[in-house]
Enzyme design. Structure first.
Site, mmCIF file in Angstrom:
data_model
loop_
_atom_site.group_PDB
_atom_site.id
_atom_site.type_symbol
_atom_site.label_atom_id
_atom_site.label_comp_id
_atom_site.label_asym_id
_atom_site.label_seq_id
_atom_site.Cartn_x
_atom_site.Cartn_y
_atom_site.Cartn_z
ATOM 1 N N TYR A 142 0.828 -1.212 0.000
ATOM 2 C CA TYR A 142 0.000 0.000 0.000
ATOM 3 C C TYR A 142 0.861 1.261 0.000
ATOM 4 C CZ TYR A 142 -4.079 -2.941 0.955
ATOM 5 O OH TYR A 142 -5.078 -3.886 0.886
ATOM 6 N N LYS A 192 3.099 -15.299 2.618
ATOM 7 C CA LYS A 192 3.055 -16.109 1.393
ATOM 8 C C LYS A 192 4.504 -16.463 1.063
ATOM 9 C CE LYS A 192 0.848 -17.973 -2.083
ATOM 10 N NZ LYS A 192 -0.046 -19.140 -1.951
ATOM 11 N N ASP A 224 -3.380 -17.981 1.949
ATOM 12 C CA ASP A 224 -4.525 -18.676 1.344
ATOM 13 C C ASP A 224 -5.097 -19.704 2.321
ATOM 14 O OD1 ASP A 224 -2.091 -19.981 1.002
ATOM 15 O OD2 ASP A 224 -2.496 -20.659 -1.046
ATOM 16 N N ASP A 248 -5.484 -6.394 5.783
ATOM 17 C CA ASP A 248 -6.674 -5.703 5.290
ATOM 18 C C ASP A 248 -7.739 -6.737 4.907
ATOM 19 O OD1 ASP A 248 -8.371 -3.727 4.316
ATOM 20 O OD2 ASP A 248 -7.352 -3.573 2.375
ATOM 21 N N ASP A 252 -11.319 -8.129 7.251
ATOM 22 C CA ASP A 252 -12.713 -8.085 6.776
ATOM 23 C C ASP A 252 -13.354 -9.461 6.921
ATOM 24 O OD1 ASP A 252 -12.560 -5.395 6.020
ATOM 25 O OD2 ASP A 252 -13.706 -5.753 4.179
HETATM 26 C C1 IPM Z 1 -9.274 -0.461 5.999
HETATM 27 C C2 IPM Z 1 -9.715 0.093 4.677
HETATM 28 C C3 IPM Z 1 -8.608 0.977 4.145
HETATM 29 C C4 IPM Z 1 -7.383 0.114 3.955
HETATM 30 C C5 IPM Z 1 -8.941 1.698 2.843
HETATM 31 C C6 IPM Z 1 -10.197 2.511 2.968
HETATM 32 C C7 IPM Z 1 -7.788 2.534 2.374
HETATM 33 O O1 IPM Z 1 -10.059 -0.913 3.805
HETATM 34 O O2 IPM Z 1 -8.983 0.337 6.914
HETATM 35 O O3 IPM Z 1 -9.217 -1.677 6.125
HETATM 36 O O4 IPM Z 1 -7.245 -0.551 2.954
HETATM 37 O O5 IPM Z 1 -6.553 0.089 4.854
HETATM 38 MG MG MG Z 2 -10.104 -2.802 4.720
#
Ligand code: IPM
Ligand code: MG
Length: 358
Positions: A142, A192, A224, A248, A252
């Site tokens: 990133y 990985k 994975d 990231d 989620d």
């Molecule tokens: C998170 C979000 C951010 C990230 C985005 C909005 C830049 O997805 O905080 O997880 O990728 O870090």
């Molecule tokens: Mg995120």
């Protein structure tokens, strides 16, 4: 004591959920004799509208001068036309980098009262779930070079660089080991390493660090496989430590396993006590301004602020207990309601939780 907090309400439901977190913080201040001062500044879409840029220098400055930052959420369809490097989301990346917030703590836990909300079978979750994802937040792909180029034949090529230095891995590994030593003492490092050099350095560096922590069991997993094990056997995990992008994605996934992303807080920490605190969920523009958003993730984020930045463990416990009491008394926000429960709006939820603290 006096504490100075920079507040970045952001976009969508951000201002609403932040407002309730401040209500709860003020209740804590009143009960325990602390003064919280708030300096509200803009970032994200709100800053684009006001200043023409998503992260004005004045916002960064105000955050640097504060003891901690409380952030709502940024982004929304209104700014979809904005070029990639100026989007509201860039404000988040910019703040993380400018403030040195390299350690992102994302707990994924199931509240007893909400056990039914998880999409996983009860047999898999038997007895609850409590995972802490420690995501590296200021390095990796990133923050590597992002390049799009066209050659003489008109072929367009784009690439992004994943890059880690040993010291970046050492400090995030240290955070993970320290956190695990206050929990079940297990760390899973996710990489990985069967393909990537950066992951091979990651794995070796984490293993080297682990020799300093006798009380910790370390295992390694390819990303994975980890994404599969999170669903197949989530109880395998106590603390997961991983790179920016893998963290990231896995955070989620883990949040969805709990079934209630509206409940999950996060902390982004720098060296020392400084931190930025925000809910895991986004700006939910579809319900912005309708008093339907669940403010609990943001309320629990200020509990993390009290614990990690201000060293106020008792006060943090008080917030977490107030949230549990709210659930135990049968109250729910729309996102976590099943049938037969009293559904509360954003404001009512904040008021009730604040009143349990008082
Ligand atoms: C998170 C979000 C951010 C990230 C985005 C909005 C830049 O997805 O905080 O997880 O990728 O870090
Ligand atoms: Mg995120």
């Amino acid at each position: 004591m006096n504490y100075n907090i920079a507040v970045v309400p952001g976009d969508g439901i951000g201002p609403e959920v932040v407002g309730e977190a401040i209500r709860v913080l003020n209740a804590v201040g009143k009960k325990y004799g602390h003064t919280f001062n708030y300096n509200t500044v803009l970032a994200g879409g709100a800053a684009i509208d006001e200043y023409g840029e998503c992260l004005p220098a004045s916002t960064v400055q105000a955050c640097k001068e504060s003891d901690a930052v409380l952030l709502g959420a940024v982004g929304g369809p209104k700014w979809d036309h904005v070029p990639g490097d100026q989007r509201p989301e860039r404000a988040l990346l910019g703040l993380r980098k400018a403030l040195g917030l390299y350690a992102n703590l994302r707990p994924a836990m199931i509240f007893e009262e909400l056990a039914d909300a998880s999409p996983l079978k009860p047999s898999i979750l038997d007895g609850g779930l409590d995972i802490l994802i420690v995501r590296e937040l200021t390095g990796g792909i990133y923050f590597g070079d992002h390049v799009t180029e066209t050659d003489d034949n008109g072929t367009v090529t784009a690439y992004d660089i994943e890059r880690y230095s040993d010291y970046e891995i050492q400090r995030i590994a240290r955070t993970a080991f320290e956190m695990a030593s206050k929990r079940q003492g297990r760390v899973t490092s996710v990489d990985k390493a069967n393909v990537l050099d950066s992951s091979r350095l990651w794995r070796k560096t984490v293993a080297d660090m682990s020799s300093e922590y006798d009380n910790i069991t370390l295992d390694n997993m390819y990303v994975d496989n980890a994404s599969m094990q999170l669903i197949r056997d989530p109880k395998h995990f106590d603390v997961i430590v991983t790179s920016n992008m893998f963290g990231d994605i896995l955070s989620d996934e883990a949040s969805q396993i709990t079934g209630s992303i509206g409940m999950l807080p996060s902390a982004s920490l720098a060296d020392g006590n400084f931190g930025m605190y925000e809910p895991v969920h986004g700006s939910a523009p579809d319900i912005a301004g309708t008093n339907q958003a669940n403010p609990i993730a943001t309320i629990l984020s200020v509990a993390m602020m009290l614990r990690y930045t201000f060293n106020l463990g008792t006060e943090a416990d008080a917030i977490e207990n107030a949230v549990k009491q709210f659930l135990r008394d049968g109250y729910r926000t729309g996102d976590i309601a099943t049938s037969g429960e009293a559904v509360c709006g954003t404001v009512e939820t904040g008021e009730k939780i604040a009143s349990y603290i008082a």
